[in-house]
Design a protein around this motif. Sequence first.
Motif, PDB file in Angstrom:
ATOM      1  N   ARG A 227      12.648  -1.745   4.044  1.00  0.00           N
ATOM      2  CA  ARG A 227      13.685  -1.864   4.944  1.00  0.00           C
ATOM      3  C   ARG A 227      13.215  -1.908   6.418  1.00  0.00           C
ATOM      4  O   ARG A 227      13.860  -2.850   7.185  1.00  0.00           O
ATOM      5  CB  ARG A 227      14.876  -0.664   4.888  1.00  0.00           C
ATOM      6  N   PHE A 228      12.513  -1.095   6.880  1.00  0.00           N
ATOM      7  CA  PHE A 228      11.839  -0.883   8.217  1.00  0.00           C
ATOM      8  C   PHE A 228      11.196  -2.185   8.769  1.00  0.00           C
ATOM      9  O   PHE A 228      11.348  -2.826   9.688  1.00  0.00           O
ATOM     10  CB  PHE A 228      11.132   0.360   8.334  1.00  0.00           C
ATOM     11  N   VAL A 229      10.436  -2.888   7.757  1.00  0.00           N
ATOM     12  CA  VAL A 229       9.361  -3.998   7.961  1.00  0.00           C
ATOM     13  C   VAL A 229      10.493  -5.244   8.131  1.00  0.00           C
ATOM     14  O   VAL A 229      10.491  -5.995   9.284  1.00  0.00           O
ATOM     15  CB  VAL A 229       8.648  -4.103   6.817  1.00  0.00           C
ATOM     16  N   GLY A 230      11.530  -5.361   7.361  1.00  0.00           N
ATOM     17  CA  GLY A 230      12.528  -6.303   7.417  1.00  0.00           C
ATOM     18  C   GLY A 230      13.316  -6.149   8.685  1.00  0.00           C
ATOM     19  O   GLY A 230      13.922  -7.010   9.256  1.00  0.00           O
ATOM     20  N   ALA A 231      13.501  -5.083   9.192  1.00  0.00           N
ATOM     21  CA  ALA A 231      14.212  -4.733  10.354  1.00  0.00           C
ATOM     22  C   ALA A 231      13.476  -4.994  11.796  1.00  0.00           C
ATOM     23  O   ALA A 231      13.856  -4.763  12.748  1.00  0.00           O
ATOM     24  CB  ALA A 231      14.804  -3.365  10.506  1.00  0.00           C
TER      25      ALA A 231
ATOM     26  N   ALA B 112      -4.337   3.757  -1.117  1.00  0.00           N
ATOM     27  CA  ALA B 112      -3.503   2.924   0.060  1.00  0.00           C
ATOM     28  C   ALA B 112      -3.653   1.512   0.008  1.00  0.00           C
ATOM     29  O   ALA B 112      -2.963   0.688   0.281  1.00  0.00           O
ATOM     30  CB  ALA B 112      -4.105   3.523   1.413  1.00  0.00           C
ATOM     31  N   GLU B 113      -5.011   0.959  -0.429  1.00  0.00           N
ATOM     32  CA  GLU B 113      -5.182  -0.454  -0.690  1.00  0.00           C
ATOM     33  C   GLU B 113      -4.372  -1.039  -1.701  1.00  0.00           C
ATOM     34  O   GLU B 113      -4.090  -2.035  -1.391  1.00  0.00           O
ATOM     35  CB  GLU B 113      -6.772  -0.610  -1.071  1.00  0.00           C
ATOM     36  N   GLU B 114      -4.149  -0.285  -2.679  1.00  0.00           N
ATOM     37  CA  GLU B 114      -3.117  -0.836  -3.952  1.00  0.00           C
ATOM     38  C   GLU B 114      -1.825  -1.102  -3.281  1.00  0.00           C
ATOM     39  O   GLU B 114      -1.171  -2.170  -3.612  1.00  0.00           O
ATOM     40  CB  GLU B 114      -3.270   0.024  -4.991  1.00  0.00           C
ATOM     41  N   VAL B 115      -1.285  -0.111  -2.538  1.00  0.00           N
ATOM     42  CA  VAL B 115      -0.061  -0.169  -1.974  1.00  0.00           C
ATOM     43  C   VAL B 115       0.265  -1.137  -0.994  1.00  0.00           C
ATOM     44  O   VAL B 115       0.978  -1.962  -1.146  1.00  0.00           O
ATOM     45  CB  VAL B 115       0.490   1.179  -1.462  1.00  0.00           C
ATOM     46  N   VAL B 116      -0.960  -1.381  -0.078  1.00  0.00           N
ATOM     47  CA  VAL B 116      -0.866  -2.546   0.995  1.00  0.00           C
ATOM     48  C   VAL B 116      -1.088  -3.712   0.152  1.00  0.00           C
ATOM     49  O   VAL B 116      -0.210  -4.823   0.685  1.00  0.00           O
ATOM     50  CB  VAL B 116      -1.926  -2.128   2.181  1.00  0.00           C
TER      51      VAL B 116
ATOM     52  N   ALA C 293       1.761  -6.796   0.481  1.00  0.00           N
ATOM     53  CA  ALA C 293       1.418  -8.136   0.793  1.00  0.00           C
ATOM     54  C   ALA C 293       1.828  -9.072  -0.141  1.00  0.00           C
ATOM     55  O   ALA C 293       2.121 -10.558   0.253  1.00  0.00           O
ATOM     56  CB  ALA C 293      -0.194  -8.252   1.142  1.00  0.00           C
ATOM     57  N   ARG C 294       1.946  -9.059  -1.545  1.00  0.00           N
ATOM     58  CA  ARG C 294       2.202 -10.100  -2.459  1.00  0.00           C
ATOM     59  C   ARG C 294       3.512 -10.143  -2.278  1.00  0.00           C
ATOM     60  O   ARG C 294       4.069 -11.371  -2.770  1.00  0.00           O
ATOM     61  CB  ARG C 294       1.487  -9.506  -3.784  1.00  0.00           C
ATOM     62  N   GLN C 295       4.427  -9.588  -1.837  1.00  0.00           N
ATOM     63  CA  GLN C 295       5.780  -9.760  -1.510  1.00  0.00           C
ATOM     64  C   GLN C 295       6.449 -10.156  -0.278  1.00  0.00           C
ATOM     65  O   GLN C 295       7.410  -9.875   0.211  1.00  0.00           O
ATOM     66  CB  GLN C 295       6.519  -8.276  -1.887  1.00  0.00           C
ATOM     67  N   GLY C 296       5.151 -10.299   0.515  1.00  0.00           N
ATOM     68  CA  GLY C 296       5.488 -10.862   1.867  1.00  0.00           C
ATOM     69  C   GLY C 296       5.647  -9.757   2.948  1.00  0.00           C
ATOM     70  O   GLY C 296       6.282  -9.953   4.019  1.00  0.00           O
ATOM     71  N   ILE C 297       5.117  -8.530   2.554  1.00  0.00           N
ATOM     72  CA  ILE C 297       5.646  -7.209   3.565  1.00  0.00           C
ATOM     73  C   ILE C 297       4.391  -6.678   3.983  1.00  0.00           C
ATOM     74  O   ILE C 297       3.255  -6.261   3.039  1.00  0.00           O
ATOM     75  CB  ILE C 297       6.221  -6.174   2.544  1.00  0.00           C
ATOM     76  N   THR C 298       3.893  -6.747   5.189  1.00  0.00           N
ATOM     77  CA  THR C 298       2.892  -6.236   5.866  1.00  0.00           C
ATOM     78  C   THR C 298       2.857  -4.728   6.335  1.00  0.00           C
ATOM     79  O   THR C 298       3.780  -4.376   6.976  1.00  0.00           O
ATOM     80  CB  THR C 298       2.726  -6.990   7.394  1.00  0.00           C
ATOM     81  N   LEU C 299       2.052  -3.930   5.572  1.00  0.00           N
ATOM     82  CA  LEU C 299       1.881  -2.675   6.127  1.00  0.00           C
ATOM     83  C   LEU C 299       0.571  -2.107   6.401  1.00  0.00           C
ATOM     84  O   LEU C 299      -0.285  -2.913   5.928  1.00  0.00           O
ATOM     85  CB  LEU C 299       2.566  -1.750   4.688  1.00  0.00           C
ATOM     86  N   LEU C 300       0.489  -1.000   6.986  1.00  0.00           N
ATOM     87  CA  LEU C 300      -0.743  -0.212   7.369  1.00  0.00           C
ATOM     88  C   LEU C 300      -0.847   0.914   6.386  1.00  0.00           C
ATOM     89  O   LEU C 300       0.233   1.325   5.891  1.00  0.00           O
ATOM     90  CB  LEU C 300      -0.861   0.060   8.725  1.00  0.00           C
ATOM     91  N   GLY C 301      -1.996   1.072   5.934  1.00  0.00           N
ATOM     92  CA  GLY C 301      -1.773   2.346   4.938  1.00  0.00           C
ATOM     93  C   GLY C 301      -3.052   3.268   5.197  1.00  0.00           C
ATOM     94  O   GLY C 301      -4.147   2.908   5.822  1.00  0.00           O
ATOM     95  N   ALA C 302      -2.702   4.641   4.347  1.00  0.00           N
ATOM     96  CA  ALA C 302      -3.921   5.513   4.417  1.00  0.00           C
ATOM     97  C   ALA C 302      -3.628   6.479   3.389  1.00  0.00           C
ATOM     98  O   ALA C 302      -2.476   6.975   3.077  1.00  0.00           O
ATOM     99  CB  ALA C 302      -4.218   6.276   5.775  1.00  0.00           C
ATOM    100  N   ARG C 303      -4.610   7.036   2.776  1.00  0.00           N
ATOM    101  CA  ARG C 303      -4.651   8.184   1.754  1.00  0.00           C
ATOM    102  C   ARG C 303      -4.465   9.549   2.286  1.00  0.00           C
ATOM    103  O   ARG C 303      -5.032   9.732   3.422  1.00  0.00           O
ATOM    104  CB  ARG C 303      -5.963   8.007   0.791  1.00  0.00           C
ATOM    105  N   LEU C 304      -3.430  10.210   1.948  1.00  0.00           N
ATOM    106  CA  LEU C 304      -3.148  11.395   2.514  1.00  0.00           C
ATOM    107  C   LEU C 304      -2.890  12.459   1.917  1.00  0.00           C
ATOM    108  O   LEU C 304      -1.721  12.308   1.073  1.00  0.00           O
ATOM    109  CB  LEU C 304      -2.141  11.406   3.855  1.00  0.00           C
TER     110      LEU C 304
END
Length: 252
Positions: A28-32, A45-49, A53-64
């Motif tokens: 939602r936030f990326v879309g906004a 994190a790599e899997e989530v990012v 990306a395959r859904q056209g959503i750009t994220l940064l990620g980190a394991r925590l």
Amino acid sequence: MTIPQTLTGRRVIITGGGVGIGRAIAERFVGAGATVSVTTHSRSAEEVVAEAARQGITLLGARLDVTDSAAVTRVVDDLAARMGGLDVVVNNAGGLVARHPLASMSDEHWDAVWKLNVSSVFYVSRAALRHLGEGGRVINISSLAGANGGSGGAGVYATSKAAVDGFTRTLAKEVAAAGITVNSIAPGLILETPFHETFTPVADQEKAIAGIPVGRAGLPADVACAAEHLARSDSGFTTGAVLDVNGGAYFS
């Protein structure tokens, strides 16, 4: 659905952003218009990012591991640096872990749930406040259980979520003069999440839905919509609030 660009330029960290409610908030936030970093523990994190990306959503990620104070500070600092600053933090990571009645609960279980749901919110908020300034937003995901005591075997979970709401009010007072707001969102029954898939049998879900005035269970997108409102730069007069997102099942 086209989402209004209400968060353009906002830089966001969402804990537990790889699944369920956290993932919906990230989308939602990326879309906004926001730049969004997510932390994840149950998935890489790599899997989530890559999945986003395959859904056209750009994220940064980190394991925590949000129960590790030093790791929280390190990761929050790193993500804020990668985004060029920080405007919003969403404390979404948390969980029930397992159902145990209080009368027979071990110290270890109590401590584990408390650290996961309460200490983590403190650690992440403290680290984020090193970067947040005027217009900053802290959004804590609590639970209806914090108000109604939860269901069987969820005593420490319910207690911890009530503590999150108390922390929200206290921190809201501390940082108000800096132009930072702090609010909680308290979801009720939100399906399509690992929480209820794991801990709430279908019969119990159906019983709960029967008591929801709007006639349905919630979805992660319902919580994401509420979070978007609180994250906006023009939402600065709402602070110390607990926003119920439960379809009318409970009014605080």
